[in-house]
Design a protein around this motif. Structure first.
Motif, short mmCIF file in Angstrom:
data_model
loop_
_atom_site.label_atom_id
_atom_site.label_comp_id
_atom_site.label_asym_id
_atom_site.label_seq_id
_atom_site.Cartn_x
_atom_site.Cartn_y
_atom_site.Cartn_z
N ILE A 1 -7.37 4.41 -2.21
CA ILE A 1 -6.25 3.59 -1.78
C ILE A 1 -5.48 3.16 -3.03
O ILE A 1 -6.09 2.81 -4.05
CB ILE A 1 -6.73 2.36 -0.99
CG1 ILE A 1 -7.58 2.81 0.20
CG2 ILE A 1 -5.56 1.51 -0.51
CD1 ILE A 1 -8.35 1.69 0.86
N VAL B 1 -8.07 -5.98 -1.36
CA VAL B 1 -7.85 -4.99 -0.30
C VAL B 1 -8.91 -5.21 0.78
O VAL B 1 -10.09 -5.45 0.48
CB VAL B 1 -7.93 -3.56 -0.84
CG1 VAL B 1 -7.71 -2.54 0.27
CG2 VAL B 1 -6.91 -3.35 -1.96
N ILE C 1 0.86 -1.19 0.00
CA ILE C 1 0.00 0.00 0.00
C ILE C 1 0.89 1.24 0.00
O ILE C 1 1.78 1.36 0.84
CB ILE C 1 -0.91 0.01 1.24
CG1 ILE C 1 -1.76 -1.28 1.31
CG2 ILE C 1 -1.81 1.25 1.24
CD1 ILE C 1 -2.38 -1.52 2.67
N VAL D 1 -3.54 -5.66 2.25
CA VAL D 1 -3.57 -5.97 0.83
C VAL D 1 -2.87 -7.30 0.60
O VAL D 1 -1.91 -7.64 1.30
CB VAL D 1 -2.90 -4.85 -0.01
CG1 VAL D 1 -1.44 -4.71 0.33
CG2 VAL D 1 -3.08 -5.09 -1.50
N GLY E 1 -1.49 1.36 -4.63
CA GLY E 1 -0.26 0.66 -4.32
C GLY E 1 0.29 -0.04 -5.55
O GLY E 1 -0.11 0.24 -6.68
#
Length: 364
Positions: free
Chosen positions: A269, A286, A253, A328, A271
């Motif tokens: 969010i 997630v 993340i 995650v 990543g």
């Protein structure tokens, strides 16, 4: 000394320079700017003159070569984008399980992606008379940076299997993101081995050797091996543990920041996920409740085979105010996924932490 890096870099050691960007800075672009790209070094950083630099190619070849930079650049040029990931990426999570003395607490940003320009290693090996029917063996790389980590100190080196070295993606590179390599990233020439741990992409390379087995260099034979939890990594050898090569599937993340204070509601969010070797990222999940429930993220696959996959998700954090755990996990195209806990993968050197990446959010 900043080595041309941004002031925000998280510096784990100044001499030799070892640093990674804050995760949010890494999230700003698919191709990592050179001044943000993580830097891992084991000894003093060499300052080599491109005018006098040369590359020796020898071993199991019929026509050993010594090439100047101009002669190397006479081969066909290749440009590709590739992700490099430090074997110690996310070691900090393992250190929280049990201390790992003498090792840097790398976070989730010891991973970066750049566009590299150079020549195919296989073209140079062919010019040196490598037998096209030879399949067994390794190609070893040697550099001039002497590391005191080895006992006694020795220059850095490593190797990859011959089958990998012959891949069209393995480069002898002199440019990064369209500019000549900087000193800290291996100028004038470095090896780029996509899909393998960053330790095999040897910087400041001066010697390439085709040989029957792996390099006996400390950083191949002893370091960069996963040994059992009760083993002494300082005395590991070629017969001990697992020699690291292809990167296992991993995800992290990058935004929001750990311990940040988002309001309840929709939260963006983002990543990265990465799988080395011949594998690709197939799915990223997630969770806003430490794995009790999961939502699949949207993936952005690149046309470049050897880069990370970025992912995003607008998640509804309709949670009670207070502390919550975001997690995650990624799956690769073989069906392998990340293990749940850092306890499950702890090892005495803190390598290859592929457990679920987690951060805490204080919802307000």
């Amino acid at each position: 000394m900043s080595w041309g890096k941004r002031a925000e870099m998280i510096v784990h050691e100044q001499d030799p320079y070892n640093a990674e960007p804050p995760p949010g800075l890494l999230a700003d672009a698919f191709i990592t700017p050179t001044d943000v790209f993580y830097s891992r070094n084991h000894g003093p950083i060499p300052d080599l003159d491109p005018e006098t630099w040369s590359l020796r190619v020898d071993g199991q070849v019929s026509r050993p070569l010594t090439l100047t930079l101009d002669q190397l650049q006479a081969f066909e040029h290749v440009t590709l984008s590739a992700t490099l990931q430090c074997a110690g990426n996310r070691r900090a999570d393992l250190i929280r399980v049990r201390d790992i003395p003498g090792e840097h607490p790398w976070g989730r940003a010891a991973t970066s992606t750049a566009t590299w320009t150079g020549v195919r290693l296989r073209d140079v090996l062919d010019a040196a008379g490598l037998d096209p029917t030879l399949t067994d063996g390794h190609v070893a790389f040697d550099a001039p940076d002497v590391s005191p980590i080895a006992d006694p100190p020795q220059p850095y080196g490593g190797s990859v299997p011959l089958t990998k070295a012959r891949g069209p993606e393995v480069l002898l590179a002199w440019a990064m993101n369209g500019e000549p390599l900087t000193q800290v990233h291996g100028a004038p020439v470095r090896v780029v081995v996509p899909g393998y741990i960053g330790a095999r992409s040897v910087k400041w390379v001066q010697h390439v050797t085709v040989q029957p087995g792996p390099s006996d260099n400390y950083f191949q034979a002893t370091a960069y091996r996963i040994v059992p939890p009760d083993a002494d990594p300082k005395h590991a050898g070629p017969a001990d543990g697992i020699s690291l090569g292809p990167v296992p599937v991993n995800a992290a993340i990058l935004t929001p920041a750990d311990s940040s204070h988002p309001p309840a509601g929709r939260t963006h969010i983002s990543g990265y996920a990465y799988a080395g070797g011949d594998r690709t990222v197939a799915r990223v999940d997630v969770s806003a409740d430490d794995g009790a429930t999961w939502t699949q993220a949207e993936l952005t696959h690149s046309d470049d085979r050897w880069t990370w996959t970025t992912w995003t998700l607008d998640l509804d954090l309709d949670l009670e105010p207070g502390r919550h755990v975001l997690a995650v996990r990624a799956w690769d195209n073989t069906g392998a996924q990340q293990p749940q806990s850092p306890e499950a993968v702890w090892n005495p050197k803190g390598y290859a932490n592929t457990s679920w990446d987690r951060l805490q959010l204080d919802v307000v």
